[in-house]
Write an enzyme that holds these catalytic residues in place. Structure first.
Site: not given
Length: 216
Positions: A11, A13
């Site tokens: 991922d 952020d």
């Protein structure tokens, strides 16, 4: 604990990059522009969700497309203003990996993801964004697509996430999950391994595999 994998899926952020300051600044302005009350806005979970999902929770359906375009513009334009930076351990961990062994899988749009990654000097060879799938996290589609693009079986992938929805997506894809307690508390994260951030891990490339170890 050691984890062996053929590909690592990150991922963005909250996992590789912190953009919380920018996100709060832009979404607060967006909510004011669209007349969203502080009470309604305070009930919404921003992290780990697409802008379309958030806008649909707050606004009439006919306004959503325009509102999504607006928040993307605000966030992209805000990147140079600061509030986007690498999380601890990101640079060292990624530098240990061959470019064809890892991918970034994000709920952001491609334009926004590329702006944030470019700002911190990360240039993934494989990037899966909200626009590449029909169903976002916690659906497994984004991670399954990344595995296909890397040519790796899902069971041989490790997902690195900071949010429950992303971890659920990784589990549903049949992948090993590693949770980083950067935006949620450890007890809120259901994963095969939970660490504070990437400084707690090391990666060793051996042949066609990557060995991930927790540092002492």
């Amino acid at each position: 604990m050691k984890i062996h994998a053929d590909a690592l899926l990150f991922d963005n952020d909250g996992t590789l990059v912190s953009s919380l300051e920018s996100v709060r600044r832009c979404w607060t302005r967006w909510a004011q522009e669209y007349g969203v009350t502080a009470e309604a806005f305070g009930r919404i979970q921003l992290h780990g969700r697409t802008a379309g999902e958030i806008a649909a929770d707050l606004l009439p359906a006919d306004v959503v497309p325009e509102a999504v375009a607006r928040i993307e513009r605000l966030e992209v334009e805000d990147v140079p203003n600061g509030g986007v930076h690498l999380l601890p351990g990101t640079r060292e961990f990624l530098d240990a990996l061959p470019a064809d062994r890892w991918a970034v899988v994000t709920s952001a749009t491609r334009r926004l993801a590329e702006a944030r990654l470019e700002a911190v000097g990360i240039r993934p060879k494989t990037l899966v964004t909200a626009e590449d799938v029909t169903r976002g996290k916690p659906d497994p589609e984004p991670y399954l697509l990344a595995a296909r693009e890397l040519g790796v079986e899902p069971s041989r992938c490790v997902v690195f996430e900071d949010a429950p929805a992303g971890l659920a997506a990784g589990r549903a894809a049949g992948m090993t999950t590693v949770a980083l307690a950067t935006t949620h508390r450890s007890h809120e994260l259901d994963a095969d391994l939970v660490v504070k951030d990437l400084t707690a891990l090391s990666a060793l490339v051996t042949g066609h595999a990557v060995e991930i170890s927790a540092r002492d």
